[in-house]
Design a protein around this motif. Structure first.
Motif, PDB file in Angstrom:
ATOM      1  N   ALA A  38       0.835  -1.210   0.000  1.00 63.32           N
ATOM      2  CA  ALA A  38       0.000   0.000   0.000  1.00 63.32           C
ATOM      3  C   ALA A  38       0.869   1.258   0.000  1.00 63.32           C
ATOM      4  N   ILE A  39       1.931   1.257   0.771  1.00 66.48           N
ATOM      5  CA  ILE A  39       2.849   2.403   0.808  1.00 66.48           C
ATOM      6  C   ILE A  39       3.520   2.576  -0.552  1.00 66.48           C
ATOM      7  N   CYS A  40       3.953   1.470  -1.136  1.00 65.86           N
ATOM      8  CA  CYS A  40       4.590   1.509  -2.449  1.00 65.86           C
ATOM      9  C   CYS A  40       3.599   1.991  -3.513  1.00 65.86           C
ATOM     10  N   ASN A  41       2.334   1.558  -3.425  1.00 68.47           N
ATOM     11  CA  ASN A  41       1.303   2.010  -4.367  1.00 68.47           C
ATOM     12  C   ASN A  41       1.117   3.519  -4.287  1.00 68.47           C
ATOM     13  N   ALA A  42       1.000   4.035  -3.080  1.00 69.32           N
ATOM     14  CA  ALA A  42       0.830   5.478  -2.905  1.00 69.32           C
ATOM     15  C   ALA A  42       2.034   6.229  -3.474  1.00 69.32           C
ATOM     16  N   HIS A  43       3.224   5.691  -3.292  1.00 71.51           N
ATOM     17  CA  HIS A  43       4.431   6.315  -3.822  1.00 71.51           C
ATOM     18  C   HIS A  43       4.413   6.321  -5.350  1.00 71.51           C
ATOM     19  N   SER A  44       3.964   5.211  -5.955  1.00 69.94           N
ATOM     20  CA  SER A  44       3.876   5.139  -7.418  1.00 69.94           C
ATOM     21  C   SER A  44       2.892   6.179  -7.957  1.00 69.94           C
ATOM     22  N   ILE A  45       1.764   6.343  -7.287  1.00 67.91           N
ATOM     23  CA  ILE A  45       0.770   7.330  -7.706  1.00 67.91           C
ATOM     24  C   ILE A  45       1.288   8.752  -7.456  1.00 67.91           C
ATOM     25  N   TYR A  46       2.042   8.931  -6.389  1.00 69.77           N
ATOM     26  CA  TYR A  46       2.656  10.234  -6.103  1.00 69.77           C
ATOM     27  C   TYR A  46       3.617  10.627  -7.228  1.00 69.77           C
ATOM     28  N   LYS A  47       4.431   9.658  -7.670  1.00 69.43           N
ATOM     29  CA  LYS A  47       5.388   9.928  -8.740  1.00 69.43           C
ATOM     30  C   LYS A  47       4.705  10.162 -10.082  1.00 69.43           C
ATOM     31  N   ASN A  48       3.597   9.433 -10.327  1.00 71.51           N
ATOM     32  CA  ASN A  48       2.879   9.546 -11.593  1.00 71.51           C
ATOM     33  C   ASN A  48       1.378   9.445 -11.322  1.00 71.51           C
ATOM     34  N   PRO A  49       0.682  10.561 -11.186  1.00 76.07           N
ATOM     35  CA  PRO A  49      -0.749  10.535 -10.856  1.00 76.07           C
ATOM     36  C   PRO A  49      -1.613   9.817 -11.894  1.00 76.07           C
ATOM     37  N   LYS A  65      -8.933  -4.351   1.118  1.00 75.54           N
ATOM     38  CA  LYS A  65      -8.111  -3.924   2.255  1.00 75.54           C
ATOM     39  C   LYS A  65      -6.894  -3.133   1.781  1.00 75.54           C
ATOM     40  N   THR A  66      -6.201  -3.638   0.757  1.00 80.10           N
ATOM     41  CA  THR A  66      -5.023  -2.926   0.256  1.00 80.10           C
ATOM     42  C   THR A  66      -5.443  -1.634  -0.436  1.00 80.10           C
ATOM     43  N   SER A  67      -6.577  -1.654  -1.114  1.00 74.56           N
ATOM     44  CA  SER A  67      -7.097  -0.425  -1.718  1.00 74.56           C
ATOM     45  C   SER A  67      -7.350   0.629  -0.635  1.00 74.56           C
ATOM     46  N   ARG A  68      -8.000   0.205   0.426  1.00 76.21           N
ATOM     47  CA  ARG A  68      -8.291   1.116   1.547  1.00 76.21           C
ATOM     48  C   ARG A  68      -7.001   1.634   2.181  1.00 76.21           C
ATOM     49  N   ASP A  69      -6.016   0.747   2.360  1.00 76.62           N
ATOM     50  CA  ASP A  69      -4.734   1.159   2.942  1.00 76.62           C
ATOM     51  C   ASP A  69      -4.014   2.166   2.050  1.00 76.62           C
ATOM     52  N   THR A  70      -4.005   1.924   0.738  1.00 80.36           N
ATOM     53  CA  THR A  70      -3.348   2.839  -0.202  1.00 80.36           C
ATOM     54  C   THR A  70      -4.040   4.198  -0.170  1.00 80.36           C
ATOM     55  N   LYS A  71      -5.355   4.185  -0.181  1.00 82.56           N
ATOM     56  CA  LYS A  71      -6.140   5.424  -0.124  1.00 82.56           C
ATOM     57  C   LYS A  71      -5.829   6.194   1.163  1.00 82.56           C
ATOM     58  N   ASN A  72      -5.706   5.482   2.290  1.00 85.56           N
ATOM     59  CA  ASN A  72      -5.388   6.139   3.559  1.00 85.56           C
ATOM     60  C   ASN A  72      -4.009   6.769   3.562  1.00 85.56           C
ATOM     61  N   VAL A  73      -3.043   6.124   2.906  1.00 83.41           N
ATOM     62  CA  VAL A  73      -1.709   6.735   2.796  1.00 83.41           C
ATOM     63  C   VAL A  73      -1.822   8.044   2.015  1.00 83.41           C
ATOM     64  N   LEU A  74      -2.553   8.015   0.891  1.00 79.70           N
ATOM     65  CA  LEU A  74      -2.725   9.247   0.098  1.00 79.70           C
ATOM     66  C   LEU A  74      -3.406  10.346   0.907  1.00 79.70           C
ATOM     67  N   LEU A  75      -4.362   9.976   1.725  1.00 79.20           N
ATOM     68  CA  LEU A  75      -5.106  10.968   2.506  1.00 79.20           C
ATOM     69  C   LEU A  75      -4.306  11.525   3.680  1.00 79.20           C
ATOM     70  N   ARG A  76      -3.381  10.751   4.236  1.00 79.83           N
ATOM     71  CA  ARG A  76      -2.732  11.134   5.499  1.00 79.83           C
ATOM     72  C   ARG A  76      -1.264  11.527   5.408  1.00 79.83           C
ATOM     73  N   HIS A  77      -0.544  11.024   4.418  1.00 79.39           N
ATOM     74  CA  HIS A  77       0.891  11.320   4.359  1.00 79.39           C
ATOM     75  C   HIS A  77       1.092  12.763   3.897  1.00 79.39           C
ATOM     76  N   PRO A  78       2.033  13.481   4.512  1.00 78.83           N
ATOM     77  CA  PRO A  78       2.241  14.894   4.132  1.00 78.83           C
ATOM     78  C   PRO A  78       2.556  15.102   2.651  1.00 78.83           C
ATOM     79  N   LEU A  79       3.247  14.174   2.002  1.00 75.22           N
ATOM     80  CA  LEU A  79       3.581  14.344   0.587  1.00 75.22           C
ATOM     81  C   LEU A  79       2.391  14.084  -0.344  1.00 75.22           C
ATOM     82  N   THR A  80       1.451  13.261   0.103  1.00 70.86           N
ATOM     83  CA  THR A  80       0.357  12.858  -0.781  1.00 70.86           C
ATOM     84  C   THR A  80      -1.001  13.406  -0.359  1.00 70.86           C
ATOM     85  N   ARG A  81      -1.047  14.101   0.753  1.00 75.40           N
ATOM     86  CA  ARG A  81      -2.314  14.653   1.224  1.00 75.40           C
ATOM     87  C   ARG A  81      -2.909  15.535   0.127  1.00 75.40           C
ATOM     88  N   GLY A  82      -4.162  15.318  -0.198  1.00 73.00           N
ATOM     89  CA  GLY A  82      -4.823  16.089  -1.244  1.00 73.00           C
ATOM     90  C   GLY A  82      -4.795  15.421  -2.605  1.00 73.00           C
TER      91      GLY A  82
END
Length: 177
Positions: A38-49, A65-82
């Protein structure tokens, strides 16, 4: 709050970042592989939306579950918030993904129908479980569904298998061979 990340998790993240187009990551139980994914997924989307992930697991609820976890990283991490735009747990979009048909993350069970989907990466997270490998017919159906990903991946797309083998003729062995 500070959290010490175990060295094995750092190594797994680096491996996920540098792997090739087809890869197998075998992990022992309790490794937190889906959380790391999930963390790696959020990072991939951060690098290329525009990056689109098809995440498949043994069942719809497990994939969500992994979809929800990835979405939560995007919502909460300072680099991906928004970066989260809209959608449910089965499929959602990040800001910057203008493909209205194919979300940034589409999560389904391996035996679910995903034939009209398109993705840049197909992830198979614990798709092999005792329930779907019990008989030769069940193993054949699982392999058939995995082969469908060939038609879902866009040119240059990647496939990732993550899991723990459950049989002597595991799909993980076949993919690695």
């Amino acid at each position: 709050r500070k959290w010490a990340v175990p060295d094995v998790h750092w190594r797994a993240l680096h491996w996920l970042e540098s792997r090739g187009d087809l890869a197998v990551m075998r992990c022992f139980r309790g490794f937190a592989k889906s959380t790391i994914l999930a963390i790696c997924n959020a990072h991939s989307i951060y690098k290329n939306p525009k990056f689109r992930i098809l995440h498949q697991s043994e069942s719809d609820p497990t994939a969500w579950k992994t979809s929800r976890d990835t979405k939560n990283v995007l919502l909460r991490h300072p680099l991906t918030r928004g970066m989260y735009r809209d959608g449910g747990v089965e499929q959602w979009w990040a800001v910057g993904n203008d493909d209205e048909r194919n979300g940034s993350m589409y999560s389904r069970g391996i035996l679910s129908n995903v034939t009209s989907a398109r993705c840049d990466e197909a992830q198979n997270d614990d798709v092999e479980v005792p329930r779907n490998i019990r008989t030769p017919e069940a193993r054949e159906q699982l392999e058939y569904r995995l082969n469908e990903q060939t038609f879902i991946l866009v040119p240059g797309g990647k496939q990732l298998y993550v899991g723990t083998p459950h049989t002597h003729d595991s799909i993980y062995d076949k993919v690695q061979a």
